[in-house]
Enzyme design. Sequence first.
Site, short mmCIF file in Angstrom:
data_model
loop_
_atom_site.label_atom_id
_atom_site.label_comp_id
_atom_site.label_asym_id
_atom_site.label_seq_id
_atom_site.Cartn_x
_atom_site.Cartn_y
_atom_site.Cartn_z
N ASP A 50 0.86 -1.19 0.00
CA ASP A 50 0.00 0.00 0.00
C ASP A 50 0.88 1.23 0.00
OD1 ASP A 50 -2.26 -1.56 0.15
OD2 ASP A 50 -2.92 -0.82 2.09
N HIS A 64 3.60 6.27 -15.17
CA HIS A 64 4.59 5.31 -14.67
C HIS A 64 4.18 3.87 -14.95
CE1 HIS A 64 5.43 8.60 -11.45
NE2 HIS A 64 6.11 8.83 -12.56
N LYS A 73 -2.95 -2.02 -9.94
CA LYS A 73 -3.14 -1.01 -8.89
C LYS A 73 -4.63 -0.77 -8.64
CE LYS A 73 1.13 1.45 -9.94
NZ LYS A 73 1.73 2.69 -10.45
N HIS A 120 0.36 4.48 -15.68
CA HIS A 120 -0.59 5.15 -14.79
C HIS A 120 -0.06 6.51 -14.35
CE1 HIS A 120 -2.09 6.01 -10.67
NE2 HIS A 120 -3.23 5.82 -11.29
N TYR A 133 -3.01 3.88 -2.84
CA TYR A 133 -3.19 2.79 -3.79
C TYR A 133 -2.51 1.52 -3.31
CZ TYR A 133 1.37 4.53 -5.56
OH TYR A 133 2.67 4.98 -5.68
N ASP A 172 10.10 12.53 -14.42
CA ASP A 172 8.97 12.61 -15.35
C ASP A 172 9.20 13.62 -16.47
OD1 ASP A 172 7.65 10.61 -14.03
OD2 ASP A 172 6.31 11.93 -12.92
#
Length: 182
Positions: A50, A64, A73, A120, A133, A172
Amino acid sequence: MGQFQFTPLSIEGLFLIEPKVFGDSRGYFMETYNYEDFKKAGITDIFVQDNQSLSRRGVLRGLHYQKNYPQGKLVRVIKGEVFDVAVDIRKGSATFGRWHGEILSAENNKQFYVPKGFAHGFLVLSEEAEFVYKCSDFYHPEDQDGILYNDPAIDIDWPIEEDMEIILSEKDKVNGGLDSII
């Protein structure tokens, strides 16, 4: 089916999940995960980790994925609001490169199931958002990769407001395009 409504989405494998919320004058209660209910809906992942993040407005995390240790997920927001996106990167899939987005918020209690084989990411729309998540595999930092959030080959319609500054991590900022995983 149990305490959840499972809605299959336009790309095979993706689900929007709405838990039943029981409220009264004291507040509310909801079950956020039950393996048996999820299994009946066709989601059989065993979640092993988690995670939780706090981000401010304009933060865009993603897109990602892990190359050799893909993760399913189950994502939701416990404070604020995000636009959450999954991109099909399953080689040979009829929907390869297609995306689906959902508004997730603490108010709507919706959850988004993203199976293995998807990239995602999410954009924070509220002043702050806490995002939680479950993952079906452990995080392997050496295995992480990403796709640039604004890759024209995917053409995600992010709800970026005129006054919103997009904030990306250094990693990113240098993600490749969809063509880098073909």
